[in-house]
Design an enzyme around this catalytic site. Structure first.
Site, PDB file in Angstrom:
ATOM      1  N   CYS A 114       0.818  -1.226   0.000  1.00  0.00           N
ATOM      2  CA  CYS A 114       0.000   0.000   0.000  1.00  0.00           C
ATOM      3  C   CYS A 114       0.847   1.269   0.000  1.00  0.00           C
ATOM      4  O   CYS A 114       0.428   2.290  -0.524  1.00  0.00           O
ATOM      5  CB  CYS A 114      -0.936   0.019   1.197  1.00  0.00           C
ATOM      6  SG  CYS A 114      -2.017  -1.403   1.222  1.00  0.00           S
ATOM      7  N   HIS A 274      -3.665   7.118   1.078  1.00  0.00           N
ATOM      8  CA  HIS A 274      -3.885   5.812   0.447  1.00  0.00           C
ATOM      9  C   HIS A 274      -5.332   5.405   0.733  1.00  0.00           C
ATOM     10  O   HIS A 274      -5.798   5.515   1.865  1.00  0.00           O
ATOM     11  CB  HIS A 274      -2.903   4.794   1.020  1.00  0.00           C
ATOM     12  CG  HIS A 274      -3.335   3.383   0.802  1.00  0.00           C
ATOM     13  ND1 HIS A 274      -3.652   2.901  -0.454  1.00  0.00           N
ATOM     14  CD2 HIS A 274      -3.546   2.356   1.676  1.00  0.00           C
ATOM     15  CE1 HIS A 274      -4.024   1.632  -0.339  1.00  0.00           C
ATOM     16  NE2 HIS A 274      -3.976   1.286   0.939  1.00  0.00           N
ATOM     17  N   ASN A 304      -9.881  -0.357  -2.827  1.00  0.00           N
ATOM     18  CA  ASN A 304      -8.477  -0.172  -2.442  1.00  0.00           C
ATOM     19  C   ASN A 304      -7.609  -0.761  -3.555  1.00  0.00           C
ATOM     20  O   ASN A 304      -7.608  -1.975  -3.761  1.00  0.00           O
ATOM     21  CB  ASN A 304      -8.257  -0.886  -1.096  1.00  0.00           C
ATOM     22  CG  ASN A 304      -6.824  -0.828  -0.610  1.00  0.00           C
ATOM     23  OD1 ASN A 304      -5.906  -0.507  -1.364  1.00  0.00           O
ATOM     24  ND2 ASN A 304      -6.623  -1.152   0.655  1.00  0.00           N
TER      25      ASN A 304
HETATM   26  O1  UT7 Z   1      -4.704  -1.154   2.343  1.00  0.00           O
HETATM   27  C1  UT7 Z   1      -4.039  -2.037   3.171  1.00  0.00           C
HETATM   28  C2  UT7 Z   1      -4.331  -1.775   4.562  1.00  0.00           C
HETATM   29  N1  UT7 Z   1      -5.600  -2.379   4.903  1.00  0.00           N
HETATM   30  C3  UT7 Z   1      -6.396  -1.743   5.715  1.00  0.00           C
HETATM   31  O2  UT7 Z   1      -6.108  -0.642   6.110  1.00  0.00           O
HETATM   32  C4  UT7 Z   1      -7.638  -2.476   6.188  1.00  0.00           C
HETATM   33  C5  UT7 Z   1      -7.953  -2.094   7.607  1.00  0.00           C
HETATM   34  N2  UT7 Z   1      -9.101  -2.816   8.122  1.00  0.00           N
HETATM   35  C6  UT7 Z   1     -10.344  -2.594   7.692  1.00  0.00           C
HETATM   36  O3  UT7 Z   1     -10.545  -1.792   6.810  1.00  0.00           O
HETATM   37  C7  UT7 Z   1     -11.476  -3.309   8.388  1.00  0.00           C
HETATM   38  O4  UT7 Z   1     -10.972  -4.046   9.477  1.00  0.00           O
HETATM   39  C8  UT7 Z   1     -12.285  -4.276   7.452  1.00  0.00           C
HETATM   40  C9  UT7 Z   1     -13.088  -3.460   6.473  1.00  0.00           C
HETATM   41  C10 UT7 Z   1     -11.344  -5.203   6.749  1.00  0.00           C
HETATM   42  C11 UT7 Z   1     -13.252  -5.120   8.283  1.00  0.00           C
HETATM   43  O5  UT7 Z   1     -14.125  -4.290   9.011  1.00  0.00           O
HETATM   44  P1  UT7 Z   1     -14.327  -4.521  10.578  1.00  0.00           P
HETATM   45  O6  UT7 Z   1     -15.321  -3.549  11.007  1.00  0.00           O
HETATM   46  O7  UT7 Z   1     -12.981  -4.482  11.228  1.00  0.00           O
HETATM   47  O8  UT7 Z   1     -14.957  -5.982  10.625  1.00  0.00           O
HETATM   48  P2  UT7 Z   1     -14.393  -7.315  11.320  1.00  0.00           P
HETATM   49  O9  UT7 Z   1     -13.257  -7.878  10.542  1.00  0.00           O
HETATM   50  O10 UT7 Z   1     -14.211  -7.079  12.785  1.00  0.00           O
HETATM   51  O11 UT7 Z   1     -15.628  -8.294  11.121  1.00  0.00           O
HETATM   52  C12 UT7 Z   1     -16.899  -8.016  11.734  1.00  0.00           C
HETATM   53  C13 UT7 Z   1     -17.894  -9.071  11.260  1.00  0.00           C
HETATM   54  C14 UT7 Z   1     -17.397 -10.491  11.408  1.00  0.00           C
HETATM   55  O12 UT7 Z   1     -18.485 -11.292  11.743  1.00  0.00           O
HETATM   56  P3  UT7 Z   1     -18.753 -11.736  13.291  1.00  0.00           P
HETATM   57  O13 UT7 Z   1     -17.528 -12.498  13.686  1.00  0.00           O
HETATM   58  O14 UT7 Z   1     -18.918 -10.460  14.054  1.00  0.00           O
HETATM   59  O15 UT7 Z   1     -19.973 -12.553  13.186  1.00  0.00           O
HETATM   60  C15 UT7 Z   1     -16.950 -10.852  10.005  1.00  0.00           C
HETATM   61  O16 UT7 Z   1     -17.024 -12.237   9.752  1.00  0.00           O
HETATM   62  O17 UT7 Z   1     -18.175  -8.877   9.862  1.00  0.00           O
HETATM   63  C16 UT7 Z   1     -17.966 -10.120   9.168  1.00  0.00           C
HETATM   64  N3  UT7 Z   1     -17.501  -9.807   7.814  1.00  0.00           N
HETATM   65  C17 UT7 Z   1     -18.332  -9.577   6.800  1.00  0.00           C
HETATM   66  N4  UT7 Z   1     -19.666  -9.570   6.710  1.00  0.00           N
HETATM   67  C18 UT7 Z   1     -20.205  -9.293   5.515  1.00  0.00           C
HETATM   68  C19 UT7 Z   1     -16.222  -9.679   7.391  1.00  0.00           C
HETATM   69  N5  UT7 Z   1     -16.219  -9.371   6.081  1.00  0.00           N
HETATM   70  C20 UT7 Z   1     -17.503  -9.295   5.687  1.00  0.00           C
HETATM   71  C21 UT7 Z   1     -18.139  -9.018   4.470  1.00  0.00           C
HETATM   72  N6  UT7 Z   1     -19.480  -9.007   4.415  1.00  0.00           N
HETATM   73  N7  UT7 Z   1     -17.438  -8.717   3.361  1.00  0.00           N
END
Ligand code: UT7
Length: 347
Positions: A114, A274, A304
């Site tokens: 990134c 980014h 992204n």
């Molecule tokens: O560019 C490189 C650098 N990358 C970043 O900066 C990414 C940084 N992180 C993020 O942007 C966020 O952490 C994400 C967008 C990747 C995820 O969002 P979050 O609010 O942190 O969600 P989470 O990973 O804590 O997941 C919450 C819930 C989980 O379900 P449970 O365990 O609460 O039942 C996941 O399984 O959301 C679920 N989940 C989804 N649900 C629907 C994860 N991905 C998805 C999805 N659709 N695509």
């Protein structure tokens, strides 16, 4: 004093628009979840057979070179940032050299994910400041759509990423007070595997003497059926942990660049972060007390695009007339490694 300035900029986005709703055909997700957590509405995917990381890069580079008022034959060096190269090796830099029929110039590939483009700008800037080169083609390009797990298992990663390319011509200049003012690079490898694609790779799968391995173990070293069965050939991310680190390091590296130039956040005309997640960009904006018109975001439409996100956003903001001559522009990125970086420039 020689320093470098952006003489030309270009971008390329594939025509194929993939909405959040389109992704629900392959995995359990929803438009609502993706928009709420990331701000993304749609992204672009390269043509399956006709477009590669290099062809998109060449399209963006061609525009940047034209806008710089030069020809490919005037380019002295290529710096190419990507995590999704056409080949494991050689890198994409030489493929651009070939495609644009350039002279036998040097071509360097940058592996900083990134923050790859900001690292690439910094590398090119040093070559120009030292007097070694006059026109350097700096590229960020990604074809993520070929390497994502589109099953529900991979949804936390696959909904985020998109394809595209951006390029600039960095040119030597003697005009005082313009161009790249400074660049700032950092890394912390402690959490390298937190956002990574470890296979195929040369990390140790088997310990012991080569001569003691059986045929299957030797064949399995680089890529095995088990790796594929366990989805280890896809990127892996601990999203919440990356998020927490990103919202600390983004403001830190932006403030570092400003302090190095005796400037403050009020002096920024345009911050190009980014495009990792709209929520991260909004957090950074709030932390630095920046107005909406001081920050450019386009993740809503392109997702992204990793090393391509900063040059695409910079190019689009400039094409919209949001960046004018004399403006103070800050580029900042954070991602896998972890690596993070900033560049401050006077347009
Ligand atoms: O560019 C490189 C650098 N990358 C970043 O900066 C990414 C940084 N992180 C993020 O942007 C966020 O952490 C994400 C967008 C990747 C995820 O969002 P979050 O609010 O942190 O969600 P989470 O990973 O804590 O997941 C919450 C819930 C989980 O379900 P449970 O365990 O609460 O039942 C996941 O399984 O959301 C679920 N989940 C989804 N649900 C629907 C994860 N991905 C998805 C999805 N659709 N695509």
């Amino acid at each position: 004093m020689i320093h470098s300035r952006i003489a030309g900029i270009g971008m390329y986005l594939p025509k194929n628009v993939v909405t959040n709703h389109d992704l629900t055909r392959y995995m359990e997700t929803s438009d609502e979840w993706i928009q709420e957590r990331t701000g993304i509405k749609e992204r672009r995917y390269a043509d399956r057979t006709g477009e590669t990381t290099t062809t998109m890069a060449v399209a963006a580079a061609t525009i940047a070179i034209e806008r710089a008022g030069i020809t490919p034959g005037d380019i002295d060096f290529i710096v190419f940032a990507t995590l999704s190269p056409d080949y494991y090796f050689p890198g994409c830099g030489v493929l651009v050299q070939r495609a644009l029929k350039m002279k036998e110039i040097g071509a360097l590939d940058i592996r900083n994910q990134c923050s790859g483009f900001v690292y690439a700008i910094s590398v090119a800037d040093q070559f120009i400041k030292s007097g070694m080169y006059k026109n350097i083609l700096v590229i960020g390009s990604e074809k993520h759509s070929f390497g994502l797990d589109f099953s529900t298992r991979g949804r936390n990663v696959s909904v985020i990423f998109g394809d595209g390319a951006g390029a600039v011509v960095l040119q030597a200049s003697t005009a005082a007070g313009t161009g790249i003012l400074s660049t700032h690079l950092h890394s912390d490898g402690e959490s390298a595997e937190m956002l990574a694609m470890c296979n195929p790779g040369t990390h140790a799968n088997h310990w012991g003497h080569f001569a003691d391995f059986n045929e299957a173990q030797i064949g399995d070293m680089f890529m095995s059926h088990a790796m594929i069965d366990n989805a280890q050939n896809y990127p892996n991310m601990d999203g919440p942990a990356v998020f927490k680190k990103a919202i600390v390091k983004f403001p830190e590296v932006i403030l570092e660049a400003l302090a190095a130039n005796n400037l403050t956040t009020a002096d920024i005309n345009m911050l190009i972060p980014h495009q990792a997640n709209l929520r991260i960009a909004q957090f950074v904006q709030q932390k630095l007390a920046l107005r909406d018109d001081q920050v450019y975001n386009n993740i809503q439409h392109y997702g992204n695009t990793t090393a391509a996100s900063v040059p695409i956003a910079l190019c689009e903001a400039w094409e919209k007339g949001l960046i004018e001559k004399g403006d103070l522009v800050c580029l900042a990125a954070f991602g896998s490694g972890f690596t993070w970086a900033s560049a401050l420039l006077r347009w």
